[in-house]
Enzyme design. Sequence first.
Site, PDB file in Angstrom:
ATOM      1  N   LYS A  92      -3.703 -15.297 -16.763  1.00 47.50           N
ATOM      2  CA  LYS A  92      -4.750 -16.293 -16.875  1.00 47.50           C
ATOM      3  C   LYS A  92      -4.204 -17.250 -17.652  1.00 47.50           C
ATOM      4  O   LYS A  92      -4.316 -17.634 -18.792  1.00 47.50           O
ATOM      5  CB  LYS A  92      -5.887 -15.953 -17.497  1.00 47.50           C
ATOM      6  CG  LYS A  92      -6.383 -14.549 -16.837  1.00 47.50           C
ATOM      7  CD  LYS A  92      -5.985 -13.229 -17.491  1.00 47.50           C
ATOM      8  CE  LYS A  92      -6.869 -11.859 -16.986  1.00 47.50           C
ATOM      9  NZ  LYS A  92      -6.797 -11.736 -15.579  1.00 47.50           N
ATOM     10  N   HIS A 120      -1.826 -10.966 -12.746  1.00 46.11           N
ATOM     11  CA  HIS A 120      -2.922 -10.656 -13.547  1.00 46.11           C
ATOM     12  C   HIS A 120      -3.251 -11.794 -14.513  1.00 46.11           C
ATOM     13  O   HIS A 120      -3.888 -11.899 -15.642  1.00 46.11           O
ATOM     14  CB  HIS A 120      -2.867  -9.466 -14.268  1.00 46.11           C
ATOM     15  CG  HIS A 120      -4.109  -8.724 -14.747  1.00 46.11           C
ATOM     16  ND1 HIS A 120      -4.318  -8.771 -16.181  1.00 46.11           N
ATOM     17  CD2 HIS A 120      -5.081  -8.460 -14.253  1.00 46.11           C
ATOM     18  CE1 HIS A 120      -5.348  -8.385 -16.462  1.00 46.11           C
ATOM     19  NE2 HIS A 120      -6.051  -7.702 -15.549  1.00 46.11           N
ATOM     20  N   ASP A 170      -3.306  -8.435 -40.542  1.00 45.63           N
ATOM     21  CA  ASP A 170      -3.151  -9.140 -42.066  1.00 45.63           C
ATOM     22  C   ASP A 170      -3.476 -10.838 -42.251  1.00 45.63           C
ATOM     23  O   ASP A 170      -2.958 -11.240 -43.113  1.00 45.63           O
ATOM     24  CB  ASP A 170      -1.639  -8.749 -42.705  1.00 45.63           C
ATOM     25  CG  ASP A 170      -1.529  -7.271 -43.051  1.00 45.63           C
ATOM     26  OD1 ASP A 170      -2.558  -6.663 -43.130  1.00 45.63           O
ATOM     27  OD2 ASP A 170      -0.344  -7.052 -43.210  1.00 45.63           O
ATOM     28  N   LYS A 198      -8.818  -9.720 -25.284  1.00 44.89           N
ATOM     29  CA  LYS A 198      -7.778  -9.079 -25.686  1.00 44.89           C
ATOM     30  C   LYS A 198      -7.406  -9.790 -26.956  1.00 44.89           C
ATOM     31  O   LYS A 198      -6.483 -10.821 -26.666  1.00 44.89           O
ATOM     32  CB  LYS A 198      -6.884  -9.038 -24.348  1.00 44.89           C
ATOM     33  CG  LYS A 198      -6.819  -8.388 -23.335  1.00 44.89           C
ATOM     34  CD  LYS A 198      -7.721  -8.966 -22.173  1.00 44.89           C
ATOM     35  CE  LYS A 198      -7.775  -8.033 -20.914  1.00 44.89           C
ATOM     36  NZ  LYS A 198      -8.596  -9.020 -19.814  1.00 44.89           N
TER      37      LYS A 198
END
EC number: 2.7.8.-
Length: 415
Positions: A298, A296, A120, A115
């Site tokens: 990590k 969820h 830019d 993810k």
Amino acid sequence: MKFPWRADNRLSLLINGEAFFPRVFEAIRAAEREVLIETFILFEDKVGSQLQAELIAAAERGVRVELTVDGYGSADLSSAFVTAMSEVGVRVHMFDPQPRLLGMRTNLFRRMHRKLVVIDDRLAFVGGINFSADHLADFGPEAKQDYAVEVEGPVVHDIRRFVLAMLAPPEQRRRRWRRRGRAKPGSQAADQAGSGPGQAQLVIRDNRRHRIDIEQQYLQAIRGARQRLLIANAYFFPGFRLLREIRRAAQRGVKVELILQGQPDMPIARFSARILYDYLLRGGVSILEYASRPLHGKVALVDDQWATVGSSNLDPLSLSLNLEANLIIRDRAFNRQLFEHLQALASEHCQAISQAQLARWAFWRMPLVFLGFHLLRHFPAWIGWLPAHTPKLALLQPHEQAKAARSAAQRRERQ
């Protein structure tokens, strides 16, 4: 693709979709030249629809937009959803698209689980949050608890280089990285950032030359722990080396706490982790189960400086198969922010696990413990036997396919 430590970065912890999505969408709206995104999951819900709208608006004002999704995690994207973006110049890529077999997805292994967002070459986001509404509290009891980090500074250039390299054809990608020098773990180049604040290093896991890089970062940090080790991880079933070092840290006096799933989105995650509880508890490790909603995250921290946020779980999929990316951070202020949050989470929303609780199912647990530990000692080799192939990155252009289909239909009608 071993990146060095970079100093003088500005780092911000983002907790759940409520913090993550507004910052990402704001950054996309401010983009002037380029938006690069990799995500495991993109759903056509309110979050996915807003991302689509932001990317379309960016492309319409001339910004280069590259969006990569995983063929397993984002397999249900509709042609209309993708076409709306590709028609205005958004390049939508799918990692390892595979046909379904009897309606079932077949590309379960070797997934693109990263993810990453880069804007830019000045701003980046790294973490475990997908573009889906189940990362928002209003989703309900199944809303996920998760984390990302927003970063500005020199490490953003490394993240951008990596994402762009993944978009290149395989042979061009190999030539490009052969030409570049690569810092090795423990080398002077890898540690050139010194001891100042805002240090960060991008670490990736792939199925070629960097199979154990993220695991090695954990091992090195745990072995060096002196005061505290705190890990919050959604899917916890690590290899035996990692499990042993966690236990050894507790035995030498480090305060070791694990925050694991108590209300999992997949029951197998809690079942697998609980096989390991007795071994860890007997070694002095504190185990807490987060029970407010599915965990969820990590993330991890060691002592008062080292921390990591990323996409990698501590399970066979992430450690031996998936393509992952974590940001390793040396920054006391960031470490303190993450520590204070996790401590509050532990005290307010977690249940401590004791030996007495395990005793209730001690007899039938023993065969599972034996099998589980045997698996942990050997799973990297066994996992490697699973179906291997070279995943491809496909550019989705459904609007062109639709045009071709209409043209073919018109030709048939004329005939």
